[in-house]
Scaffold this active site. Structure first.
Site, PDB file in Angstrom:
ATOM      1  N   SER A 178     -32.076  50.418 -70.380  1.00 14.17           N
ATOM      2  CA  SER A 178     -33.470  50.215 -70.790  1.00 14.17           C
ATOM      3  C   SER A 178     -33.678  50.991 -72.085  1.00 14.17           C
ATOM      4  O   SER A 178     -33.720  52.222 -72.060  1.00 14.17           O
ATOM      5  CB  SER A 178     -34.434  50.759 -69.730  1.00 14.17           C
ATOM      6  N   LYS A 231     -38.983  44.387 -69.981  1.00 12.39           N
ATOM      7  CA  LYS A 231     -38.816  45.593 -69.153  1.00 12.39           C
ATOM      8  C   LYS A 231     -39.947  46.592 -69.442  1.00 12.39           C
ATOM      9  O   LYS A 231     -40.503  47.200 -68.522  1.00 12.39           O
ATOM     10  CB  LYS A 231     -37.442  46.221 -69.451  1.00 12.39           C
ATOM     11  N   LYS A 284     -39.421  58.159 -70.726  1.00 13.04           N
ATOM     12  CA  LYS A 284     -38.634  57.574 -71.824  1.00 13.04           C
ATOM     13  C   LYS A 284     -39.075  56.138 -72.104  1.00 13.04           C
ATOM     14  O   LYS A 284     -39.255  55.726 -73.240  1.00 13.04           O
ATOM     15  CB  LYS A 284     -37.155  57.621 -71.428  1.00 13.04           C
TER      16      LYS A 284
HETATM   17  P1  NAD Z   1     -27.317  57.790 -65.590  1.00 12.19           P
HETATM   18  O1  NAD Z   1     -27.654  58.927 -66.497  1.00 12.19           O
HETATM   19  O2  NAD Z   1     -26.994  58.061 -64.169  1.00 12.19           O
HETATM   20  O3  NAD Z   1     -26.053  56.985 -66.213  1.00 12.19           O
HETATM   21  C1  NAD Z   1     -25.793  56.856 -67.578  1.00 12.19           C
HETATM   22  C2  NAD Z   1     -24.338  57.202 -67.822  1.00 12.19           C
HETATM   23  O4  NAD Z   1     -24.007  57.027 -69.209  1.00 12.19           O
HETATM   24  C3  NAD Z   1     -23.991  58.666 -67.496  1.00 12.19           C
HETATM   25  O5  NAD Z   1     -22.966  58.699 -66.521  1.00 12.19           O
HETATM   26  C4  NAD Z   1     -23.534  59.257 -68.829  1.00 12.19           C
HETATM   27  O6  NAD Z   1     -22.506  60.209 -68.704  1.00 12.19           O
HETATM   28  C5  NAD Z   1     -23.046  58.026 -69.569  1.00 12.19           C
HETATM   29  N1  NAD Z   1     -23.036  58.155 -71.037  1.00 12.19           N
HETATM   30  C6  NAD Z   1     -23.984  58.671 -71.838  1.00 12.19           C
HETATM   31  N2  NAD Z   1     -23.613  58.563 -73.133  1.00 12.19           N
HETATM   32  C7  NAD Z   1     -22.415  57.914 -73.136  1.00 12.19           C
HETATM   33  C8  NAD Z   1     -21.543  57.467 -74.166  1.00 12.19           C
HETATM   34  N3  NAD Z   1     -21.831  57.660 -75.473  1.00 12.19           N
HETATM   35  N4  NAD Z   1     -20.397  56.844 -73.816  1.00 12.19           N
HETATM   36  C9  NAD Z   1     -20.088  56.650 -72.497  1.00 12.19           C
HETATM   37  N5  NAD Z   1     -20.880  57.035 -71.478  1.00 12.19           N
HETATM   38  C10 NAD Z   1     -22.041  57.658 -71.803  1.00 12.19           C
HETATM   39  O7  NAD Z   1     -28.511  56.748 -65.727  1.00 12.19           O
HETATM   40  P2  NAD Z   1     -28.880  55.519 -64.748  1.00 12.19           P
HETATM   41  O8  NAD Z   1     -29.894  55.970 -63.772  1.00 12.19           O
HETATM   42  O9  NAD Z   1     -27.634  54.853 -64.318  1.00 12.19           O
HETATM   43  O10 NAD Z   1     -29.680  54.587 -65.780  1.00 12.19           O
HETATM   44  C11 NAD Z   1     -29.028  53.816 -66.779  1.00 12.19           C
HETATM   45  C12 NAD Z   1     -30.082  52.951 -67.464  1.00 12.19           C
HETATM   46  O11 NAD Z   1     -30.679  52.090 -66.489  1.00 12.19           O
HETATM   47  C13 NAD Z   1     -31.218  53.741 -68.103  1.00 12.19           C
HETATM   48  O12 NAD Z   1     -31.578  53.147 -69.313  1.00 12.19           O
HETATM   49  C14 NAD Z   1     -32.343  53.640 -67.083  1.00 12.19           C
HETATM   50  O13 NAD Z   1     -33.635  53.723 -67.671  1.00 12.19           O
HETATM   51  C15 NAD Z   1     -32.088  52.252 -66.514  1.00 12.19           C
HETATM   52  N6  NAD Z   1     -32.599  52.064 -65.135  1.00 12.19           N
HETATM   53  C16 NAD Z   1     -32.404  53.026 -64.180  1.00 12.19           C
HETATM   54  C17 NAD Z   1     -32.895  52.841 -62.900  1.00 12.19           C
HETATM   55  C18 NAD Z   1     -32.724  53.898 -61.829  1.00 12.19           C
HETATM   56  O14 NAD Z   1     -33.398  53.801 -60.786  1.00 12.19           O
HETATM   57  N7  NAD Z   1     -31.850  54.882 -61.990  1.00 12.19           N
HETATM   58  C19 NAD Z   1     -33.572  51.654 -62.568  1.00 12.19           C
HETATM   59  C20 NAD Z   1     -33.710  50.671 -63.549  1.00 12.19           C
HETATM   60  C21 NAD Z   1     -33.219  50.891 -64.832  1.00 12.19           C
END
Ligand code: NAD
Length: 301
Positions: free
Chosen positions: A96, A171, A239
């Site tokens: 997102s 979104k 965010k």
């Molecule tokens: P998260 O922080 O658990 O996962 C993101 C991952 O990306 C982490 O493991 C991090 O180490 C990795 N990362 C960061 N920079 C990187 C890079 N340059 N190269 C490789 N890996 C890298 O986050 P999440 O909860 O999985 O959310 C991911 C996305 O989905 C976000 O944008 C969030 O807003 C969206 N989202 C989350 C949810 C939720 O309930 N968690 C629901 C809907 C949407």
């Protein structure tokens, strides 16, 4: 079956990559956190050495990263996806992020002959595990049609909403409605509690009328029961609403409600509540009124 690269195997990406593997695709994973990459290797993913390496070994690359700066870094940066990807491959960013960043990344991909979709999701970890996310897609119809079978493994509702960037606009529309709804519910329940009413009675009285909503049904019981276990952590809508305001400013659109709720979310993060469920927006309104939404004490016989 396709060779799929998966970058970002955190809360959401972990479950989504797993579903792709279960469906029979090969997955090359990469994450900057070694323990998370190790976990993905543990359930059958191949180990990527960098974003560039993942792209060089995959015809489709999916990114699931925290926000726009990480997506720019992973796709456009040094040792990034575009250094490794071949012409005709496809990048699908499911994070997102700001629609402006999605458009920038999409244009850079197009300049290298790489197809791009922005495809953020709604539903959280339980739906990521079940493969029942709602996926909102922006991009060209032909690319969407090609990616649909892959997206359907991760989501039960997959909708093309417009050109690149439209997925993230959709979104953000979702996030605005949810966050403003929670804040309005908070004001209503604080008022009712301060007036001496039982918030459960108020909730039950109004939930079948025009004020009723999925948000009200899911979040009012959490607030009344003082359960702020996430769910969806405050830091994510903070965010998202910031990205909504940046996108709105670029189009000269005023979003007064979104702006107020984003300020509440920022204050809550400063107050150490960034990892509480977003239903805790209500605690900001409670503090201003010095009134906590809770069931009345039982009267002594
Ligand atoms: P998260 O922080 O658990 O996962 C993101 C991952 O990306 C982490 O493991 C991090 O180490 C990795 N990362 C960061 N920079 C990187 C890079 N340059 N190269 C490789 N890996 C890298 O986050 P999440 O909860 O999985 O959310 C991911 C996305 O989905 C976000 O944008 C969030 O807003 C969206 N989202 C989350 C949810 C939720 O309930 N968690 C629901 C809907 C949407």
């Amino acid at each position: 079956m396709s060779n799929i690269g998966f970058i970002g195997v955190g809360i959401m990406g972990n479950a989504m990559a797993r579903n792709l593997l279960k469906a029979g695709h090969t997955v090359v994973a990469y994450d900057i956190v070694p323990a998370l990459l190790e976990r993905a290797v543990g359930y059958g993913a191949a180990r990527g050495e960098s974003c560039r390496d993942v792209a060089a070994r995959s015809e489709i690359v999916i990114t699931m990263l925290p926000d726009g700066p990480e997506v720019e870094q992973a796709v456009l940066g040094a040792a990034g996806v575009l250094e490794g990807s071949v012409k005709g491959s496809t990048v699908v960013d499911m994070s997102s992020i700001s629609p402006l960043v999605a458009q920038k990344v999409g244009a850079a991909c197009a300049a290298k002959g790489v197809e791009f979709l922005d495809a953020p999701v709604s539903g959280g970890e339980p739906k990521a595990i079940d493969g029942t996310l709602a996926i909102m897609v922006g991009g060209e119809e032909a690319v969407f049609a090609k990616m649909l079978p892959i997206l359907k493994i991760m989501g039960s509702s997959v909708t093309l909403t417009g050109a690149v960037g439209a997925g993230n606009v959709t979104k953000l529309a979702n996030q605005i409605i949810v966050a403003c709804n929670i804040a309005a519910m908070g004001e209503a329940l604080v008022l009712a509690t301060r007036a001496g009413l039982d918030p459960d009675v108020v909730f039950n009285a109004i939930k079948g009328g025009l004020a009723g909503s999925t948000v009200l049904n899911a979040k009012a019981p959490m607030v009344i029961g003082r359960n702020f276990k996430p769910g969806f952590r405050i830091r994510l809508p903070q965010k998202d609403l910031r990205n909504a305001l940046l996108a709105a400013e670029s189009m000269k659109v005023a979003l007064p409600l979104t702006s107020s709720v984003q300020q509440m979310l920022m204050a809550l993060m400063n107050d150490g509540k960034g990892d509480l469920d977003h239903s805790a927006i209500v605690t900001f309104i409670e503090e201003m009124a010095r009134t906590e939404v809770k069931r009345p004490e039982p009267t002594k016989a």
